[in-house]
Write a protein that holds these residues in place. Structure first.
Motif, PDB file in Angstrom:
ATOM      1  N   ASN A  29      -2.984  -5.066  16.219  1.00  0.00           N
ATOM      2  CA  ASN A  29      -3.972  -4.193  15.588  1.00  0.00           C
ATOM      3  C   ASN A  29      -3.885  -2.746  16.065  1.00  0.00           C
ATOM      4  OD1 ASN A  29      -4.987  -4.514  18.128  1.00  0.00           O
ATOM      5  ND2 ASN A  29      -6.813  -5.637  17.514  1.00  0.00           N
ATOM      6  N   ASN A 100       1.628   2.320   6.766  1.00  0.00           N
ATOM      7  CA  ASN A 100       0.709   1.277   6.330  1.00  0.00           C
ATOM      8  C   ASN A 100      -0.278   1.758   5.271  1.00  0.00           C
ATOM      9  OD1 ASN A 100      -1.047   2.804   7.819  1.00  0.00           O
ATOM     10  ND2 ASN A 100      -1.792   1.152   9.106  1.00  0.00           N
ATOM     11  N   GLN A 104      -3.534  -0.372   3.313  1.00  0.00           N
ATOM     12  CA  GLN A 104      -4.948  -0.070   3.497  1.00  0.00           C
ATOM     13  C   GLN A 104      -5.794  -0.781   2.437  1.00  0.00           C
ATOM     14  OE1 GLN A 104      -6.478   1.346   5.980  1.00  0.00           O
ATOM     15  NE2 GLN A 104      -4.551   1.698   7.031  1.00  0.00           N
ATOM     16  N   LYS A 107      -7.017  -4.118   3.583  1.00  0.00           N
ATOM     17  CA  LYS A 107      -7.700  -4.133   4.877  1.00  0.00           C
ATOM     18  C   LYS A 107      -8.714  -5.284   4.990  1.00  0.00           C
ATOM     19  CE  LYS A 107     -10.022  -1.126   8.127  1.00  0.00           C
ATOM     20  NZ  LYS A 107     -10.544   0.204   8.384  1.00  0.00           N
ATOM     21  N   TYR A 110      -6.896  -8.567   5.353  1.00  0.00           N
ATOM     22  CA  TYR A 110      -6.346  -8.723   6.696  1.00  0.00           C
ATOM     23  C   TYR A 110      -7.436  -9.078   7.701  1.00  0.00           C
ATOM     24  CZ  TYR A 110      -1.517  -7.322   5.894  1.00  0.00           C
ATOM     25  OH  TYR A 110      -0.208  -7.288   5.506  1.00  0.00           O
ATOM     26  N   GLN A 111      -8.599  -8.460   7.563  1.00  0.00           N
ATOM     27  CA  GLN A 111      -9.698  -8.777   8.485  1.00  0.00           C
ATOM     28  C   GLN A 111     -10.091 -10.246   8.350  1.00  0.00           C
ATOM     29  OE1 GLN A 111     -12.654  -5.856   7.435  1.00  0.00           O
ATOM     30  NE2 GLN A 111     -11.776  -4.300   8.797  1.00  0.00           N
TER      31      GLN A 111
END
Length: 164
Positions: A29, A100, A104, A107, A110-111
């Protein structure tokens, strides 16, 4: 190692290095951890390359080594990736800067994926890479049917995480 083997390894790594970047993005991260994991995966790929028999595509083998390295390091260090010293001059790899910006948009996904266990993270990663269930099963060492069942369960879990 002979020069021909080294040359072929460098060519393949340069051609497919985005695979390693994507694995790093999934399991790290921050920029430093990303670079450390990239370096460690590269070292493991180099060590294992003489044993690569070509039974599968190089990219499939690379995913497997990369994911196994990331998962092993993640489990051992609990997010503090330890690396070995690496002489970048020896390989003369033209590194691409990792951008990246297009990721975005992903995002939130991914979280949600970060909340999954290691195997399910790898499963989602390969699925997002448009790998067939056959390739996913080969990479993860599970049956094709098991890959499909696991993916359906993971999709439901991600829906629950993203839409509480």
């Amino acid at each position: 190692m002979n020069k021909e083997l080294e040359h072929s390894f460098i060519e393949l790594l340069e051609e497919h290095q985005n695979i390693v970047h994507k694995v790093c993005r999934l399991y790290t991260n921050n920029y430093d951890a990303h670079n450390d994991l990239f370096q460690e995966i590269t070292i493991q790929l180099w060590k294992a390359y003489p044993k690569f028999r070509g039974d599968s595509k190089f990219s499939t083998w690379m995913y497997r080594v990369g994911l196994n390295t990331a998962i092993t390091l993640y489990r051992k260090s609990k997010r503090q990736v330890k690396t070995q010293e690496f002489d970048a001059v020896q390989f003369k790899i033209k590194a691409e800067d990792y951008d990246n910006t297009e990721e975005q948009q992903l995002k939130l996904l991914y979280q949600a994926v970060y909340q999954l266990d290691d195997i399910n993270k790898a499963l989602v990663f390969l699925y997002l890479e448009d790998k067939s269930y056959k390739e996913i099963s080969e990479t993860l060492g599970i049956s094709e049917v098991n890959a499909r069942v696991k993916m359906n369960r993971v999709k439901n879990k991600l829906k629950t995480i993203l839409n509480p």
